[in-house]
Write a protein that holds these residues in place. Structure first.
Motif, PDB file in Angstrom:
ATOM      1  N   ARG A 112       0.994   4.677  -1.729  1.00  0.00           N
ATOM      2  CA  ARG A 112       1.117   4.099  -3.113  1.00  0.00           C
ATOM      3  C   ARG A 112       0.040   3.302  -3.409  1.00  0.00           C
ATOM      4  O   ARG A 112      -0.963   2.659  -2.640  1.00  0.00           O
ATOM      5  CB  ARG A 112       1.995   3.266  -2.923  1.00  0.00           C
ATOM      6  N   GLU A 113      -1.165   4.281  -5.109  1.00  0.00           N
ATOM      7  CA  GLU A 113      -2.129   3.029  -4.923  1.00  0.00           C
ATOM      8  C   GLU A 113      -1.822   2.669  -6.436  1.00  0.00           C
ATOM      9  O   GLU A 113      -1.754   3.583  -7.232  1.00  0.00           O
ATOM     10  CB  GLU A 113      -3.148   4.492  -5.463  1.00  0.00           C
ATOM     11  N   GLY A 114      -1.686   1.130  -6.278  1.00  0.00           N
ATOM     12  CA  GLY A 114      -0.974   0.357  -7.730  1.00  0.00           C
ATOM     13  C   GLY A 114       0.704   0.919  -7.729  1.00  0.00           C
ATOM     14  O   GLY A 114       1.200   0.939  -7.374  1.00  0.00           O
ATOM     15  N   LEU A 151       7.838   3.110  -1.286  1.00  0.00           N
ATOM     16  CA  LEU A 151       7.128   2.677  -1.471  1.00  0.00           C
ATOM     17  C   LEU A 151       7.007   1.181  -1.829  1.00  0.00           C
ATOM     18  O   LEU A 151       6.275   1.038  -2.029  1.00  0.00           O
ATOM     19  CB  LEU A 151       5.861   3.536  -1.901  1.00  0.00           C
ATOM     20  N   LEU A 152       8.505   1.595  -2.532  1.00  0.00           N
ATOM     21  CA  LEU A 152       8.761   0.708  -3.245  1.00  0.00           C
ATOM     22  C   LEU A 152       9.781  -0.583  -3.102  1.00  0.00           C
ATOM     23  O   LEU A 152       9.606  -1.484  -3.128  1.00  0.00           O
ATOM     24  CB  LEU A 152       9.022   0.594  -4.797  1.00  0.00           C
ATOM     25  N   SER A 159       6.224  -8.140  -6.512  1.00  0.00           N
ATOM     26  CA  SER A 159       5.668  -7.496  -7.212  1.00  0.00           C
ATOM     27  C   SER A 159       6.658  -5.860  -7.717  1.00  0.00           C
ATOM     28  O   SER A 159       6.359  -5.093  -8.566  1.00  0.00           O
ATOM     29  CB  SER A 159       5.031  -6.576  -5.526  1.00  0.00           C
ATOM     30  N   LYS A 160       7.613  -5.872  -7.024  1.00  0.00           N
ATOM     31  CA  LYS A 160       8.610  -4.941  -6.708  1.00  0.00           C
ATOM     32  C   LYS A 160       9.442  -4.682  -8.516  1.00  0.00           C
ATOM     33  O   LYS A 160       8.687  -4.337  -9.308  1.00  0.00           O
ATOM     34  CB  LYS A 160       9.815  -4.786  -6.510  1.00  0.00           C
ATOM     35  N   ASN A 165       9.049  -2.949 -13.846  1.00  0.00           N
ATOM     36  CA  ASN A 165       8.601  -2.981 -16.135  1.00  0.00           C
ATOM     37  C   ASN A 165       7.485  -1.815 -15.934  1.00  0.00           C
ATOM     38  O   ASN A 165       8.441  -1.460 -17.305  1.00  0.00           O
ATOM     39  CB  ASN A 165       8.592  -4.615 -16.096  1.00  0.00           C
ATOM     40  N   ASN A 166       6.968  -1.096 -15.809  1.00  0.00           N
ATOM     41  CA  ASN A 166       5.780   0.032 -15.992  1.00  0.00           C
ATOM     42  C   ASN A 166       6.081   1.274 -15.715  1.00  0.00           C
ATOM     43  O   ASN A 166       5.376   2.364 -15.975  1.00  0.00           O
ATOM     44  CB  ASN A 166       4.372  -0.652 -15.371  1.00  0.00           C
ATOM     45  N   ILE A 167       7.076   1.139 -15.681  1.00  0.00           N
ATOM     46  CA  ILE A 167       7.711   2.761 -15.135  1.00  0.00           C
ATOM     47  C   ILE A 167       8.245   3.061 -16.664  1.00  0.00           C
ATOM     48  O   ILE A 167       9.388   2.400 -17.205  1.00  0.00           O
ATOM     49  CB  ILE A 167       9.179   2.832 -14.528  1.00  0.00           C
TER      50      ILE A 167
END
Length: 267
Positions: A112-114, A151-152, A159-160, A165-167
């Motif tokens: 995961r990158e960001g 990875l989430l 953080s999760k 929220n940005n997906i």
């Protein structure tokens, strides 16, 4: 030595100046700002601003009551991290090939990158042909892949939720999860079961299973997945067998890079 180019865009020119200074500093134990500014061909005032910024970031030391500067060990730490990741990929590749040979299926490794899930290795099946669009360096669908779910799932709640929220919940197939609420419940299931699953959510006819890989500190740094056809894995027993195989491989990779499961369980 890097050559400064006045025609470069300002942001690019600044990067060139930083690396020019780093290279100049690496050529001697320490160097006075007047000598350094001559080497990198920039005004002393400009060199001073860059050096002070690099000093505040922890990459450069300045002698007390002196205008001499030197590199410190933070750059060495960065270099060690590069070596670590190179060793990690080599270790993982060997275990991935063993898993591919044993199961005859395609194996992926991702990090995961960001808010992105990036494929960093792929060992394709030599026996079965799957219509996979995955390539090393490409992104996996964070909400429609076992890799993304793994990875989430173990992130802290804040953080999760920020990532979820940005997906953009794109529907790839009729089985794709397309709501934040349903995806958060899915992540809870992944954490409870210990593995993530893509059940025809990214591509029809494709089933994938993913498990976490831990570093020596017990942090999840990557996920390992196995991709198969729904025709080769259509019972709970077949799923359990494949999950067991991939879990053993992930555990071996984790062990080889320093993870101690017993120590983690005692924390």
């Amino acid at each position: 030595m890097l050559i400064m180019n006045d025609s470069s865009p300002e942001s690019v020119a600044s990067v060139l100046k930083v690396f020019g200074i780093l290279e100049a500093l690496s050529e001697s134990k320490d160097i006075a700002i007047s000598e350094l500014s001559q080497k990198v061909m920039m005004p002393k005032s400009t060199a001073y601003r860059f050096l002070q910024t690099m000093k505040s970031l922890g990459y450069v030391n300045q002698e007390e009551d002196s205008d001499k500067y030197s590199l410190n060990l933070k750059l060495l730490d960065l270099g060690n991290r590069v070596l670590y990741h190179q060793n990690f990929l080599a270790i993982a590749d060997l275990e991935m090939r063993k898993l591919r040979d044993k199961t005859k299926e395609t194996i992926h490794l991702a990090v995961r990158e960001g808010d992105q899930i990036i494929y960093v290795n792929k060992v394709a099946s030599e026996q079965y042909s799957l219509c996979l669009t995955s390539k090393i360096g490409n992104q996996a669908a964070i909400h429609a892949s076992g890799l993304g779910k793994v990875l989430l799932a173990w992130l802290d709640d804040e953080s999760k939720k920020n990532l979820v929220n940005n997906i953009d919940f794109v529907r790839y197939t009729p089985k794709t999860i397309t709501s934040k609420e349903a995806f958060l419940l899915e992540l809870d299931d992944v954490k409870r079961c210990g593995y993530g699953k893509d059940d025809e959510e990214s591509e029809l006819g494709l089933r994938c299973f993913a498990v976490p890989i831990y570093n020596r500190l017990g942090n999840i740094i990557a996920a390992l997945s196995l991709s198969t056809s729904i025709f080769r894995c259509n019972t709970a027993e077949e799923e359990a067998k494949l999950v067991s195989e991939i879990s053993q491989s992930a555990a071996k990779i984790s062990e080889l890079i320093g993870f101690n499961k017993q120590s983690k369980s005692l924390d």
